[in-house]
Design an enzyme around this catalytic site. Structure first.
Site, PDB file in Angstrom:
ATOM      1  N   LYS A   1      38.975  46.559  43.016  1.00 17.75           N
ATOM      2  CA  LYS A   1      38.687  45.318  42.291  1.00 17.75           C
ATOM      3  C   LYS A   1      38.289  44.178  43.236  1.00 17.75           C
ATOM      4  O   LYS A   1      38.488  44.270  44.455  1.00 17.75           O
ATOM      5  CB  LYS A   1      39.921  44.933  41.452  1.00 17.75           C
ATOM      6  CG  LYS A   1      40.262  45.958  40.355  1.00 17.75           C
ATOM      7  CD  LYS A   1      41.394  45.436  39.480  1.00 17.75           C
ATOM      8  CE  LYS A   1      41.754  46.439  38.382  1.00 17.75           C
ATOM      9  NZ  LYS A   1      42.795  45.886  37.478  1.00 17.75           N
TER      10      LYS A   1
ATOM     11  N   ASN B   1      45.288  43.055  40.735  1.00 14.80           N
ATOM     12  CA  ASN B   1      46.117  44.162  41.218  1.00 14.80           C
ATOM     13  C   ASN B   1      45.350  45.232  41.982  1.00 14.80           C
ATOM     14  O   ASN B   1      45.730  46.396  41.991  1.00 14.80           O
ATOM     15  CB  ASN B   1      46.939  44.757  40.060  1.00 14.80           C
ATOM     16  CG  ASN B   1      46.087  45.422  39.005  1.00 14.80           C
ATOM     17  OD1 ASN B   1      44.857  45.308  39.031  1.00 14.80           O
ATOM     18  ND2 ASN B   1      46.716  46.145  38.097  1.00 14.80           N
TER      19      ASN B   1
HETATM   20  P1  CMP Z   1      44.035  48.053  34.886  1.00 12.28           P
HETATM   21  O1  CMP Z   1      44.652  49.367  35.216  1.00 12.28           O
HETATM   22  O2  CMP Z   1      42.717  47.769  35.500  1.00 12.28           O
HETATM   23  O3  CMP Z   1      43.904  47.936  33.296  1.00 12.28           O
HETATM   24  C1  CMP Z   1      43.940  46.706  32.620  1.00 12.28           C
HETATM   25  C2  CMP Z   1      44.357  45.559  33.505  1.00 12.28           C
HETATM   26  O4  CMP Z   1      44.826  44.419  32.822  1.00 12.28           O
HETATM   27  C3  CMP Z   1      45.497  45.996  34.375  1.00 12.28           C
HETATM   28  O5  CMP Z   1      45.042  46.890  35.346  1.00 12.28           O
HETATM   29  C4  CMP Z   1      46.010  44.642  34.874  1.00 12.28           C
HETATM   30  O6  CMP Z   1      45.334  44.215  36.038  1.00 12.28           O
HETATM   31  C5  CMP Z   1      45.642  43.684  33.735  1.00 12.28           C
HETATM   32  N1  CMP Z   1      46.829  43.172  33.055  1.00 12.28           N
HETATM   33  C6  CMP Z   1      47.214  41.882  32.995  1.00 12.28           C
HETATM   34  N2  CMP Z   1      48.339  41.739  32.301  1.00 12.28           N
HETATM   35  C7  CMP Z   1      48.702  42.975  31.880  1.00 12.28           C
HETATM   36  C8  CMP Z   1      49.796  43.491  31.111  1.00 12.28           C
HETATM   37  N3  CMP Z   1      50.750  42.708  30.607  1.00 12.28           N
HETATM   38  N4  CMP Z   1      49.835  44.831  30.895  1.00 12.28           N
HETATM   39  C9  CMP Z   1      48.878  45.649  31.370  1.00 12.28           C
HETATM   40  N5  CMP Z   1      47.824  45.212  32.102  1.00 12.28           N
HETATM   41  C10 CMP Z   1      47.734  43.894  32.368  1.00 12.28           C
END
Ligand code: CMP
Length: 142
Positions: free
Chosen positions: A10, A113
């Site tokens: 990312k 993340n």
């Molecule tokens: P990713 O695996 O890319 O899929 C969706 C993304 O939303 C996740 O990683 C996080 O970076 C973001 N995100 C932010 N808040 C939340 C949450 N409460 N639960 C899950 N994903 C979240």
């Protein structure tokens, strides 16, 4: 079984010059890079990719972050690649990620993340097709 999974390094991790370190972790775990595209996602691409989350409260922040800079979209292949990639990444929230995982080492928050990885065979298939279509991924050699 040998699987393929979609990985995204990312914008936060790209901005930190962590691409090499992160790919090195995949390779050391036995995953092979069989497709790679450096992309600055459009809003339409980010919204489409994360369509499954569009009703979630974090959707807008997620899209804004994913279009904030270039990202490296990859296809990884290997034995149990989907689960293996998720182990290497660590928990979605870096505060819960096990020591030594990518998110523990590079991520600062659940919003920023460092990496994405497909969570199941069906999503891997959809996500690979979303970015690569029938093209751009190396054919299977084994
Ligand atoms: P990713 O695996 O890319 O899929 C969706 C993304 O939303 C996740 O990683 C996080 O970076 C973001 N995100 C932010 N808040 C939340 C949450 N409460 N639960 C899950 N994903 C979240």
């Amino acid at each position: 079984a040998v699987e393929r999974t979609l990985s995204i390094i990312k914008p936060d991790a790209v901005a930190k010059n962590a691409i090499g370190d992160i790919i090195s972790r995949f390779e050391k775990a036995g995953l092979k890079v069989v497709g790679a595209r450096m992309m600055h996602l459009s809003r339409e691409q980010a919204e489409g990719f994360y369509d499954v989350h569009k009703e979630r409260p974090f959707f807008n922040d997620l899209v804004e972050f994913m279009i904030s800079g270039p990202a490296l979209v990859q296809v990884l292949e290997g034995e149990d690649a989907i689960a293996k990639n998720r182990d290497i990444m660590g928990a979605t929230n870096p505060k819960e990620a096990a020591p030594g995982t990518i998110r523990a080492d590079f991520a600062v928050s659940i919003d920023e993340n460092a990496v994405h990885g497909s969570d199941a065979p069906e999503t891997a298939e959809r996500e690979i097709a979303f970015f690569f279509g029938d093209d751009g991924v190396c054919p299977r050699t084994r």
